[in-house]
Write an enzyme that holds these catalytic residues in place. Structure first.
Site, PDB file in Angstrom:
ATOM      1  N   MET A  48       0.840  -1.196   0.000  1.00  0.00           N
ATOM      2  CA  MET A  48       0.000   0.000   0.000  1.00  0.00           C
ATOM      3  C   MET A  48       0.876   1.247   0.000  1.00  0.00           C
ATOM      4  O   MET A  48       0.895   2.017   0.953  1.00  0.00           O
ATOM      5  CB  MET A  48      -0.930  -0.005   1.215  1.00  0.00           C
ATOM      6  N   CYS A  49       1.668   1.389  -1.043  1.00  0.00           N
ATOM      7  CA  CYS A  49       2.527   2.550  -1.272  1.00  0.00           C
ATOM      8  C   CYS A  49       3.737   2.574  -0.338  1.00  0.00           C
ATOM      9  O   CYS A  49       3.706   2.032   0.766  1.00  0.00           O
ATOM     10  CB  CYS A  49       1.772   3.867  -1.147  1.00  0.00           C
ATOM     11  N   ARG A  50       4.797   3.211  -0.806  1.00  0.00           N
ATOM     12  CA  ARG A  50       6.018   3.453  -0.047  1.00  0.00           C
ATOM     13  C   ARG A  50       6.495   4.861  -0.416  1.00  0.00           C
ATOM     14  O   ARG A  50       6.344   5.281  -1.559  1.00  0.00           O
ATOM     15  CB  ARG A  50       7.122   2.464  -0.398  1.00  0.00           C
TER      16      ARG A  50
ATOM     17  N   ASN B 104       4.518  -2.452  -5.548  1.00  0.00           N
ATOM     18  CA  ASN B 104       3.966  -1.101  -5.606  1.00  0.00           C
ATOM     19  C   ASN B 104       4.247  -0.564  -7.003  1.00  0.00           C
ATOM     20  O   ASN B 104       5.078   0.328  -7.193  1.00  0.00           O
ATOM     21  CB  ASN B 104       4.603  -0.215  -4.533  1.00  0.00           C
TER      22      ASN B 104
ATOM     23  N   ASN C 275       0.771   7.489   2.542  1.00  0.00           N
ATOM     24  CA  ASN C 275       0.818   6.032   2.527  1.00  0.00           C
ATOM     25  C   ASN C 275      -0.280   5.543   3.450  1.00  0.00           C
ATOM     26  O   ASN C 275      -0.270   5.838   4.653  1.00  0.00           O
ATOM     27  CB  ASN C 275       2.181   5.524   3.013  1.00  0.00           C
TER      28      ASN C 275
END
Length: 287
Positions: A1-3, A40, A115
Site C-alpha cells: 500500500m505505497c512506499r 507497488n 501512505n
C-alpha cells in the site's frame, strides 16, 4: 500500500534515494519488505526543489512501474537537491492507474504524499468535496483520498505558512478523518502516514485509528548522507533520542534504505517536524 521517502539536508543526487541503495525506493516498488504487499507498481513520482530557480518544486510522475522507467533512472543520476520526495504507488479501491492519481501532489510551493487509506473513502468523498474552498476544489484532478486530503490541508492552512500552521493543518485533516469515521459509524480504520513540505519545513505523521497498527515509518539523521556499494549511510551514526535534535540531513522513509543501525522507528500516533533551522521534533498527534 505505497512506499515513500523524503530527504531534507545537504544537497544530494536523487539516485542516492531512488536507485543506488539496496533497499532504494525503486527496490521497494517490486520487493517491499515491510508493506502489506511486495509490489507497488501502479506508478511513481518525484518532487524536488531548486530554490535558485524557483520556490515551486519540480515534479515528475508516471504510470509506469518505477523499476521499468529508464527516464527516471537517468533523471535521478543528474538531478541534485536539498529537499527530495519520492513515492511508489499501489492503487487502492476503484482508483485508476493514471498520472493524476500518482503522488506526490503539488500545490504552489507545497508537496504532499500519503501512505495508507481513508476508511470507506467512496462513502466520505462527496461530503469532503463539498467543504473545499473554490481554489482547492479546482485543484483536485484525480480520484484518490490522498489528493483530497492535500486539498483539505491547503484549505486548513489558508494564507498561513511555517511549521506551526502546517503541523496544525495536518492534524486538523486527521481529526476530520477520525470525526467522519465516528459520525458515519465506519468500523474500518484510517491509515494516515502523511508527509508535506513547503520547501523549507517538513511535517510527517504515522497514524492509524484506534488500536490498528499503522503503516511503517522510520527516520535517520546525520551530517549528510551517501551511498557506497549499495549501502545507504549517514555521515554520522547513532540513534535519535526522544527529544529535539538538530542535524544537517534527515531522511524519513516507509522502510529503511539500508540495514545499518542508523534508523529509528517512528512510534504510532506521532508527528515529526523538521524546522527551517534543521531541528527535528517528535510529538504525539493531538486528536
Amino acid at each position: 500500500m505505497c512506499r515513500f521517502v523524503l530527504y531534507r539536508g545537504e544537497p544530494i543526487t536523487i539516485d542516492t534515494l531512488t536507485t543506488r541503495p539496496k533497499n532504494s525506493i525503486i527496490h521497494q516498488s517490486f520487493q517491499s519488505q515491510l508493506g502489506e504487499q511486495p509490489l507497488n507498481g501502479d506508478g511513481f513520482g518525484l518532487a524536488w526543489y531548486v530554490p535558485d530557480l524557483s520556490d515551486s518544486p519540480a515534479l515528475f510522475r508516471s504510470t509506469q512501474p518505477a523499476w521499468n522507467d529508464r527516464n527516471l533512472q537517468q533523471l535521478a543520476e543528474v538531478s541534485k537537491s536539498h529537499l527530495i520526495l519520492a513515492h511508489v504507488r499501489a492503487a487502492t479501491g476503484d482508483t485508476d492507474v493514471s498520472q493524476a492519481n500518482c503522488h506526490p501532489f503539488v500545490g504552489g510551493r507545497f508537496v504532499f504524499m500519503h501512505n495508507g487509506s481513508v476508511a470507506n473513502y467512496h462513502q466520505v468523498r462527496r461530503g469532503w468535496m463539498q467543504t473545499l474552498r473554490d481554489e482547492s476544489y479546482d485543484q483536485v484532478r484525480g480520484q484518490t483520498d490522498s489528493e483530497l486530503m492535500f486539498a483539505l490541508f491547503l484549505g486548513e492552512l489558508g494564507d498561513s505558512n511555517g511549521i506551526g500552521p502546517m503541523s496544525e493543518a495536518v492534524q486538523n485533516v486527521i481529526r476530520r478523518a477520525e470525526r467522519t469515521r465516528t459520525e458515519q459509524k465506519i468500523e474500518e480504520p484510517n491509515f494516515l502516514n502523511l508527509a508535506v513540505t513547503n520547501g523549507r519545513e517538513v511535517v510527517a505523521t504515522r497514524f492509524a485509528s484506534d488500536n490498528a497498527t499503522p503503516r511503517s515509518l522510520f527516520f535517520a539523521q546525520g551530517e549528510g548522507c551517501e551511498c557506497e556499494d549499495g549501502e545507504f549511510l549517514t555521515k554520522t551514526t547513532g540513534t535519535h533520542q526522544q527529544e529535539p535534535s538538530r542535524a544537517a540531513s534527515t531522511v524519513i522513509a516507509s522502510e529503511p534504505l539500508s540495514d545499518q543501525p542508523l534508523w529509528t522507528e517512528v512510534a504510532p500516533g506521532q508527528l515529526l517536524t523538521i524546522s527551517s533551522d534543521d531541528r527535528l521534533t517528535n510529538e504525539p498527534i493531538r486528536i
